[in-house]
Design a protein around this motif. Structure first.
Motif, PDB file in Angstrom:
ATOM      1  N   TYR A 120       6.579   0.365   0.671  1.00  0.00           N
ATOM      2  CA  TYR A 120       5.658   1.538   0.831  1.00  0.00           C
ATOM      3  C   TYR A 120       6.392   2.767   0.555  1.00  0.00           C
ATOM      4  O   TYR A 120       5.765   3.469  -0.272  1.00  0.00           O
ATOM      5  CB  TYR A 120       5.001   1.541   1.981  1.00  0.00           C
ATOM      6  CG  TYR A 120       3.937   0.309   2.058  1.00  0.00           C
ATOM      7  CD1 TYR A 120       3.010   0.443   0.928  1.00  0.00           C
ATOM      8  CD2 TYR A 120       4.086  -0.786   2.838  1.00  0.00           C
ATOM      9  CE1 TYR A 120       1.774  -0.522   1.318  1.00  0.00           C
ATOM     10  CE2 TYR A 120       2.845  -1.708   3.047  1.00  0.00           C
ATOM     11  CZ  TYR A 120       1.965  -1.801   1.997  1.00  0.00           C
ATOM     12  OH  TYR A 120       0.829  -2.592   2.381  1.00  0.00           O
TER      13      TYR A 120
ATOM     14  N   LEU B  29      -2.410   1.888   3.112  1.00  0.00           N
ATOM     15  CA  LEU B  29      -1.651   0.683   3.417  1.00  0.00           C
ATOM     16  C   LEU B  29      -3.025  -0.458   3.606  1.00  0.00           C
ATOM     17  O   LEU B  29      -4.088  -0.038   4.046  1.00  0.00           O
ATOM     18  CB  LEU B  29      -1.068   0.793   4.791  1.00  0.00           C
ATOM     19  CG  LEU B  29       0.121   1.878   4.633  1.00  0.00           C
ATOM     20  CD1 LEU B  29       0.966   1.893   5.889  1.00  0.00           C
ATOM     21  CD2 LEU B  29       0.809   2.026   3.675  1.00  0.00           C
TER      22      LEU B  29
ATOM     23  N   THR C   7      -0.134  -5.667   1.282  1.00  0.00           N
ATOM     24  CA  THR C   7       1.189  -5.801   1.474  1.00  0.00           C
ATOM     25  C   THR C   7       1.738  -7.093   0.779  1.00  0.00           C
ATOM     26  O   THR C   7       0.936  -7.616   0.231  1.00  0.00           O
ATOM     27  CB  THR C   7       1.438  -6.666   2.994  1.00  0.00           C
ATOM     28  OG1 THR C   7       0.268  -7.459   3.291  1.00  0.00           O
ATOM     29  CG2 THR C   7       1.384  -5.329   4.086  1.00  0.00           C
TER      30      THR C   7
END
Length: 290
Positions: free
Chosen positions: A118, A131, A103
């Motif tokens: 994303y 992720l 992130t």
């Protein structure tokens, strides 16, 4: 797509430069001992202090050495969406099987900003994406509802969940089901996360013990819970020792003690404090690694 024990491999340095020979040897050690995948240029690989040229070379070298024997999931995250796209494009060109995207850190985007970040990477690069949520390092928590929204992107295939919250992991599994593969981002929580439906781990510990980490993940995937639990408790002292200080300080020290690398770090990371080095050494000796 990506399951089992996947190593977040260190980047060995020697005299300030990437030690390519040592990296190649570490990769071979992993594959021989059953690792299910290799992640170069993650947090454990000191991606934050690699130049762009070094980053690209480490990914390309990993792909070259692996030779398709296991998946390579290149760390390509950034707090700049454009940079993350560029790094992910390079990973695809180099032949990586997927990309791991942390992130965005420091700029603290909202959940909508995380979703758009994303989504932009997924639309720009046709490569399986994982992720990576680790709020303790980034200052932002990718919430389960946002993960669920992102499963609409067909090439977002997994999440490395490192929030430290078993409840959050449970919520992701419950909300997303088979639409996304959940991997532990915290070695001590691998077993409980897999008990909730996770499919493996992206692990620091496998740098030292790829065989035992692979065996634990394989046992959990096969519902052999007594065996998985036994390995979890066997590994637990090492889990603790490898996080006595900021990762990858202890794991590099351990690999140095094992004679596999020069335990060189890049500032602002620095060597273990003497007391912690003694504690780590005792655990490695108890495990028979040195």
């Amino acid at each position: 797509m990506f399951t089992g024990s996947i190593v977040a491999i260190v980047t060995p340095f020697r005299n300030g430069k990437v030690d390519e020979r040592a990296l190649g040897d570490l990769i071979e050690f992993q594959i021989v001992n059953g690792t299910a995948g290799i992640v170069p240029c993650g947090t454990t690989g000191e991606s934050a202090t690699l130049s762009h040229e070094e980053h690209d070379r480490v990914v390309a070298l990993t792909v070259e050495v692996v030779k398709r024997r296991v998946p390579v999931i290149a760390g390509t995250g950034s707090n700049s969406t454009d940079e993350a796209i560029a790094l992910t494009k390079h990973a695809k060109q180099a032949g990586a099987d997927g990309a791991l995207l942390i992130t965005p850190y420091y700029n603290k985007p909202t959940q909508e900003g995380l979703f758009r970040h994303y989504k932009a990477v997924a639309e720009a690069v046709d490569l399986p994406l994982v992720l990576y949520n680790i709020p303790g390092r980034t200052g932002v928590n990718l919430l389960p509802v946002t993960v669920s929204r992102l499963t609409a992107c067909s090439n977002i295939v997994g999440i490395k969940e490192g929030s430290g919250s078993v409840q959050q992991t449970s919520d992701i599994v419950q909300m997303c089901g088979e639409r996304i593969t959940v991997l532990s981002g915290d070695d001590p929580l691998t077993l409980p996360i897999m008990a909730l439906g996770g499919k493996g781990v992206i692990t620091v510990t496998a740098n030292l013990l790829p065989k035992d980490m692979s065996a634990m993940a394989a046992a959990a995937l096969a519902n052999r819970w007594d065996e998985a639990r036994r390995l979890h408790y066997k590994l637990s002292p090492l889990f603790a020792a490898l996080f006595l200080e900021t990762n990858p300080i202890p794991v590099k020290e351990a690999l140095g003690l094992m004679g596999k690398i020069d335990p060189e770090l890049r500032l602002p990371l620095c060597p273990l404090l003497p007391d912690n080095r003694d504690r780590l050494t005792r655990v490695l000796k108890d495990y028979g690694l040195i």
